[in-house]
Design an enzyme around this catalytic site. Structure first.
Site, PDB file in Angstrom:
ATOM      1  N   GLU A 508       0.818  -1.218   0.000  1.00 37.64           N
ATOM      2  CA  GLU A 508       0.000   0.000   0.000  1.00 37.64           C
ATOM      3  C   GLU A 508       0.852   1.269   0.000  1.00 37.64           C
ATOM      4  OE1 GLU A 508      -2.310  -0.859   3.613  1.00 37.64           O
ATOM      5  OE2 GLU A 508      -4.076  -0.158   2.553  1.00 37.64           O
ATOM      6  N   HIS A 524       4.469 -24.467  -2.610  1.00 37.77           N
ATOM      7  CA  HIS A 524       3.601 -24.831  -3.728  1.00 37.77           C
ATOM      8  C   HIS A 524       3.515 -23.705  -4.754  1.00 37.77           C
ATOM      9  CE1 HIS A 524       2.586 -28.405  -1.531  1.00 37.77           C
ATOM     10  NE2 HIS A 524       2.244 -27.677  -0.479  1.00 37.77           N
TER      11      HIS A 524
HETATM   12  C1  G6P Z   1      -9.712   1.027   1.802  1.00 37.56           C
HETATM   13  C2  G6P Z   1      -8.571   1.444   2.704  1.00 37.56           C
HETATM   14  C3  G6P Z   1      -8.093   0.244   3.516  1.00 37.56           C
HETATM   15  C4  G6P Z   1      -9.258  -0.367   4.270  1.00 37.56           C
HETATM   16  C5  G6P Z   1     -10.409  -0.733   3.342  1.00 37.56           C
HETATM   17  C6  G6P Z   1     -11.659  -1.110   4.115  1.00 37.56           C
HETATM   18  O1  G6P Z   1      -9.242   0.190   0.808  1.00 37.56           O
HETATM   19  O2  G6P Z   1      -7.519   1.980   1.946  1.00 37.56           O
HETATM   20  O3  G6P Z   1      -7.106   0.666   4.436  1.00 37.56           O
HETATM   21  O4  G6P Z   1      -8.814  -1.500   4.944  1.00 37.56           O
HETATM   22  O5  G6P Z   1     -10.759   0.387   2.534  1.00 37.56           O
HETATM   23  O6  G6P Z   1     -12.099   0.007   4.819  1.00 37.56           O
HETATM   24  P1  G6P Z   1     -13.020  -0.034   6.093  1.00 37.56           P
HETATM   25  O7  G6P Z   1     -13.219   1.404   6.466  1.00 37.56           O
HETATM   26  O8  G6P Z   1     -14.295  -0.700   5.668  1.00 37.56           O
HETATM   27  O9  G6P Z   1     -12.314  -0.809   7.139  1.00 37.56           O
END
Ligand code: G6P
Length: 629
Positions: A508, A524
């Site tokens: 990320e 694997h």
């Molecule tokens: C985005 C963010 C992530 C996060 C995901 C889910 O992709 O960049 O860091 O884990 O959303 O977000 P939430 O707010 O539902 O945990």
């Protein structure tokens, strides 16, 4: 995805708008813009592709007078990140300006219709359709009531403006958090919500508008969470709410416990680093008041299910996206081990379109930091529609998912602003541990087992603080490997999801390719990647599968791959012979390991990204709150 701010009151609004946009920048940072209205109705619009600093530089060159304004920070969905596609968008011939968070699914046919009617489009966005639609309906309103003057509209609580907005909304399919200002009415903002979050801050003779509460910190602690299908009419001294089905609504003003210090960097270089170091406290906050040694169990105030209902649960489905999905995987191990209830973990984006056979007695938890993720919301709604009990584990009080769930658990981890989730993940894992304890104590866990788990949980923040002491050593390891192009993250059992999360953190924010894998499974396939330039990060604290993971480490070493081992400080000698670098953490029971091993993984990703010159808090192409499918 995208952030909205607004201000109306006695002050010049531009400073609040810019500061608010900075606090919402995590929601999107492809471009930003504001519009202010002077008392004479003069509209000043400034927008700029790129980060908010670009907007600020432009603002320094031009005056934007006005004590009413709205602003937007964008995560592009329709149209590239250009000045033209930045919000605000103007409707009609400069009659009004609109900022929007969400997606209008049917914008194409609407755009064709509007173009045929003579409306000229200046952008490729779906939002401009909304601006022209509202303008069109407002013009119709005026045509139908030629004698309508400014005073009539104001005396009617701006209902004619509400009518125009509502007529436009009725044609939209999709989601919106919307703010509209009208050139002829420089004393009112109209806001509307469906599917994208929007809150109103109530001040003394002023009102604020924002996508979440963070811009309000330091300005007001009185907040109103708008509901779906609600339209808000904001003037400096009045707030009117109109619901599509319920008509006029009383504003439920809540008090918000959010200090300005919660949303600044407190001396850290980045929000992410601040949030990593906050974890001993955030974990305490997640546990606060929820553990009872007397009863040897956890308590939750908001599950809204009776013990009898919970005892009849036969299966649990955990769903979420990204890091929250990884927390779900940790939850699967926890709940199955401590409560012996079968658990399935589903990507929300898959679950929403799957039709898995689920019996009565299935309980679903939507795990979500923001409480706004579109796929998680859709999966939850689908499960709710099927009649299953749906609960939320969320960090954001009043978020859409928290509100729509039957009940749930708030994390109380404080605002998480760095796009890469850190403290929310560890708090999610702790919330799931407490949940597993609670469900386990209704079933087979004994009183003494329950007490032991509570004691171990209470010691956890100290262990996390100790793991953070590895900071400087981890920075050096990051410097050694930061030029590598691929990493493997390997772990087993509880540390398999920890490996997935470690790899996600690295990719990320540092843009290095990384794969998380169950350590034994790598032979694997992924072992083919191993060479002298491909480090493997082994998450190998002492516990049930320590020897097994060590055997997997041998397999990597035999192929010349560098090994970074995350292991227990009191057993570091056991791995020192094999690993090139060792990161030490305190010894904790297996079921708490993913929380403690998360710390070095977060720091390794952080320092790698910093050393590579990446924008840690705002990584390319990502956004914190993904409110589009
Ligand atoms: C985005 C963010 C992530 C996060 C995901 C889910 O992709 O960049 O860091 O884990 O959303 O977000 P939430 O707010 O539902 O945990």
């Amino acid at each position: 995805m995208c952030g909205i701010v607004g201000y109306i009151g006695p002050q010049e609004c531009v400073d609040f708008l810019v500061q608010g946009l900075r606090r919402l920048e995590y929601r999107g940072y492809d471009s930003a813009g504001i519009v202010t209205l002077g008392a004479d109705g003069a509209m000043s619009i400034v927008k700029a592709a790129g980060r908010i600093d670009k907007l600020v530089a432009k603002l320094a060159q031009c005056a934007t007078p006005g004590s009413l304004g709205i602003g937007h920070t964008r995560w592009a969905t329709h149209g590239a990140a250009t000045d033209e596609n930045s919000h605000p968008h103007v409707g009609g011939d400069g009659l009004l300006a609109v900022v929007h968070n969400g997606v209008i699914d049917n914008f194409r046919p609407l755009k064709e219709r509007l173009e045929a009617m003579g409306y000229a489009f200046r952008s490729a966005t779906d939002t401009e359709v909304v601006a022209h639609l509202i303008a069109g309906f407002w013009e119709q309103e005026l045509a139908a009531n030629p004698s309508l003057d400014h005073n009539d509209v104001a005396a009617a609580g701006y209902q004619p403006l509400v009518n125009a907005v509502r007529s436009a909304l009725q044609l939209l399919q999709g989601t919106y958090g919307l703010a509209v200002v009208f050139r002829e009415f420089p004393e009112v903002i109209i806001a509307a919500k469906l599917g994208s979050p929007l809150v109103v801050g109530v001040g003394e003779g002023e009102h604020f508008l924002a996508s979440d509460a963070s811009p309000l910190a330091g300005f007001t602690d009185k907040i109103v969470f708008l509901d779906d299908h609600e339209i808000a009419v904001l003037t400096s001294d009045s707030l009117r709410l109109v619901h599509r089905d319920l008509g006029e609504k009383h504003a439920d003003v809540k008090t918000l416990d959010l200090q300005a210090g919660d949303v600044d960097k407190a001396g850290y270089d980045h929000f992410m680093l601040k949030e990593i170091f906050e974890q001993p406290d955030t974990l305490r906050n997640t546990m606060r008041g929820r553990l009872s040694l007397d009863e040897a169990t956890a308590h939750f105030g908001g599950l809204n299910l009776t013990p009898k209902e919970l005892r009849s649960v036969k299966r649990i489905v955990l769903t979420g996206c990204g890091t929250s999905w990884h927390a779900g995987l940790v939850g699967e191990y926890l709940i199955e081990e401590l409560a012996r209830i079968p658990v399935e973990v589903e990507y929300a984006s898959e679950l929403r379109y799957r039709n898995p056979p689920l019996d009565d007695g299935t309980l679903m938890f939507a795990i979500t930091q923001s409480g706004e993720t579109a796929d998680t919301l859709a999966a939850m709604r689908e499960m709710k529609r099927m009649g299953h009990m749906t609960l939320a584990i969320s960090n954001v009080v009043g978020s859409t998912i928290a509100k729509e769930a039957h009940g749930g658990i708030y994390l109380h981890a404080g605002p998480e602003i760095g796009v890469a989730s850190t403290k929310a993940f560890t708090s999610q894992c702790v919330a799931l541990t407490m949940l597993a304890l609670y469900l386990g104590r209704m079933r087979h866990l004994s009183f003494t087992q329950g007490q032991r788990i509570i004691e171990q949980l209470q010691e956890l923040p100290e262990h996390v603080a100790r793991a953070l002491e590895g900071d400087a050593a981890i920075r050096k390891i990051a410097a050694k490997y930061c030029e590598c192009r691929t990493f493997l993250y390997l772990g087993r059992q509880y540390n398999f999801p920890a490996a997935l999360e470690g790899a996600l953190k690295l990719k990320e924010i540092s843009y290095i390719h990384a794969e998380g894998y169950p350590a034994a499974e790598m032979k694997h396939g992924p072992i083919a990647l191993v060479d002298a330039d491909t480090p493997s990060v082994f998450i190998v604290p002492h516990g049930a599968v320590f020897d097994k993971v060590m055997a997997n480490m041998e397999e990597i070493k035999a192929r010349g791959g560098p090994v970074v081992a995350i292991t227990c400080e009191d057993g570091a000698r056991d791995v020192a012979g094999l690993a090139d670098d060792v990161i030490e953490i305190p010894r904790v029971p297996d079921f708490l390991q993913p929380i403690v091993t998360a710390i070095p993984c977060q720091l390794l990703a952080y320092y790698t990204a910093v050393l590579r010159g990446c924008d840690v808090d705002k990584p390319r192409n990502l956004a914190k709150s993904v409110t589009v499918e």
